[in-house]
Design an enzyme around this catalytic site. Structure first.
Site, PDB file in Angstrom:
ATOM      1  CB  ALA A  72     -37.238 -30.064  34.631  1.00  0.00           C
ATOM      2  CE  LYS A  73     -41.192 -22.891  35.576  1.00  0.00           C
ATOM      3  NZ  LYS A  73     -42.592 -23.234  35.907  1.00  0.00           N
ATOM      4  N   GLY A  74     -36.983 -24.244  33.050  1.00  0.00           N
ATOM      5  CA  GLY A  74     -35.965 -23.636  32.197  1.00  0.00           C
ATOM      6  C   GLY A  74     -36.373 -22.249  31.786  1.00  0.00           C
TER       7      GLY A  74
END
Ligand code: NAD
Length: 434
Positions: free
Chosen positions: A119-121
């Site tokens: 994931a990444k944000g």
């Protein structure tokens, strides 16, 4: 078969554009799938993230005015375990950007054999334009906007460009305060990269740089480069770049030149990494460092060194810079620093590339150690962290070498093949629901 990545992307509604970062990353992954002859349904699943979350949230500035911020969390794949990946605070953060970095996390976590998905944000903001109080309010409000989309059993963010231990502490504190009292203390495992005093791990701050150095120790000698006396240059002198330099010092490697957003500097006799780090802490960048001469960007890339380490942002080594680069090996400490045209030129010029998902997986590996320590209410000493990190990094390097031999391919494709091998096996074992 040769046009398969394009076909998969076309089926999903993409207009093929190889200069687009997401298509660059997913194109590399699909190329590796094709090299391994992996099933088409797996390629389709991996070509798009499972969830793409966009949030808009207001925060009051010190002036009393309100500003609306845009935040993202992209959860690419969780076949191997809970989603895991960093949060970036940068003015250039966009959905495509975050999607690309989320794919890289799935691949990285699988390559290092962590029981974690990708994931990444991030938040579209220049953190340097905010006061500490404003930064805290943005971090806390972003955490509340992410709500149940993060959690210690579900999705565990970490630091990336523009964020660090303090922001992780604010996120963990906000999350813990929003949790029911009975689960409050397990809640701090919602993020990694926290300060050591508040559930962080020894060795996390230097972990990505340390992982890069373990990979260099393992791979450079067989590429004909002795770390002792090796000359190198760094693009970026933030967390990753400065730790690579500090940890190469005991090897007697010579840091010849550095470039960052404030300028480029050179000292033929070598730049002292610790003194430069102190200068960057005080001044915000390498520009103006007294014990080195200033140089232009082009001069930086043309300087002869054994090794160049990009440790700044994505897509910095484009075709123009690749023509100038004057080294034997590029070790990608940053994510996706080389564009496909840049990569072709480096290869044609006989310059080897150690790929990002191998080089920079030390950060997420120690993040995983932190998460484990939090969940087991333990704290490991730095020696234990380093020993386990070294074991993971060396094993990942062996996997990449084996895949390069087996599929007769370059190191980047081999790294993706080694990662995809695990993902493919787990999809076959688990099957696809229902
Ligand atoms: P950071 O914010 O600490 O440092 C970023 C560096 O990039 C700074 O030195 C900045 O000056 C430089 N930079 C920015 N724009 C530039 C430009 N136009 N030209 C030259 N330099 C420029 O970030 P970081 O944590 O060191 O991350 C660097 C890279 O490593 C990113 O690609 C990140 O995704 C990746 N990465 C970081 C970690 C981690 O644990 N921090 C883990 C894995 C990968």
């Amino acid at each position: 078969m040769a046009d398969l990545p394009e076909n998969v992307l076309t089926e999903l509604g993409f207009r093929y554009d190889p200069s687009d970062l997401y298509q660059q990353v997913i194109g590399d992954v699909l190329h590796a799938c094709q090299t391994m002859d992996l099933p088409r349904h797996l390629q389709l699943i991996l070509a798009q993230p499972k969830n793409e979350i966009i949030m808009h949230f207001p925060v009051q500035l010190d002036s009393g005015e309100y500003k609306l911020f845009k935040g993202y969390r992209v959860q690419h794949n969780n076949i191997l375990g809970p989603y895991k990946g960093g949060l970036r605070f940068h003015a250039g953060v966009s959905l495509d950007h975050v999607k690309s970095l989320a794919v890289l996390m799935t691949m990285k976590n699988s390559l290092v054999r962590l029981p974690l998905g990708g994931a990444k944000g991030g938040v579209q903001v220049d953190p340097r334009s905010l006061s500490q109080d404003e930064l805290m309010r943005v971090s806390r409000r972003f955490t509340s906007a992410m709500g149940d989309n993060i959690g210690p059993d579900y999705d565990i963010p970490a630091p990336d460009v523009g964020t660090g231990a303090q922001i992780m502490a604010w996120i963990a504190d906000t999350y813990v305060n929003m949790s029911p009292a009975t689960t409050r203390w397990t809640g701090q495992a919602v993020v990694t990269g926290k300060p050591v005093e508040f559930g962080g791990s020894q060795g996390r701050e230097k972990a990505t740089g340390q992982g890069v150095v373990y990979i260099l120790e393992e791979l450079l000698p067989e590429m004909g480069i002795d770390l002792n006396g090796m000359t190198y240059s760094l693009v970026g002198y933030g967390n990753v770049g400065s730790w690579v330099a500090r940890l190469l010092t005991p090897h007697q490697s010579v840091l010849k030149c550095v470039i960052d957003h404030t300028g480029a500097i050179i000292n033929e006799k070598g730049i002292d990494p610790v003194k430069l780090a102190a200068h960057v802490d005080e001044m915000g960048g390498v520009g103006g460092y007294e014990a080195a001469d200033e140089m232009t960007e082009d001069e930086f890339y043309k300087t002869r060194v054994d090794l160049m380490v990009p440790a700044a942002l994505e897509q910095m080594i484009d075709a123009r810079k690749a023509e100038m680069v004057n080294c034997k090996v590029v070790a990608e400490a940053a994510n996706a620093p080389t564009t496909p045209p840049g990569e072709r030129i480096l290869k044609d010029r006989g310059i080897s590339i150690l790929p990002a998902i191998l080089c920079n997986s030390g950060g997420v590996t120690v993040s995983y150690f932190e998460w484990r320590q939090n969940r087991q209410a333990e704290s490991w000493d730095e020696e234990t962290v380093d020993k386990n990190l070294r074991r993971h990094m060396y094993a990942a390097a062996q996997r990449v070498k084996l895949a390069a031999h087996r599929y007769e391919c370059d190191m980047r494709t081999a790294a993706y093949c080694a990662a995809l091998d695990q993902i493919d096996k787990v999809y076959k074992i688990r099957g696809i629901f229902p």
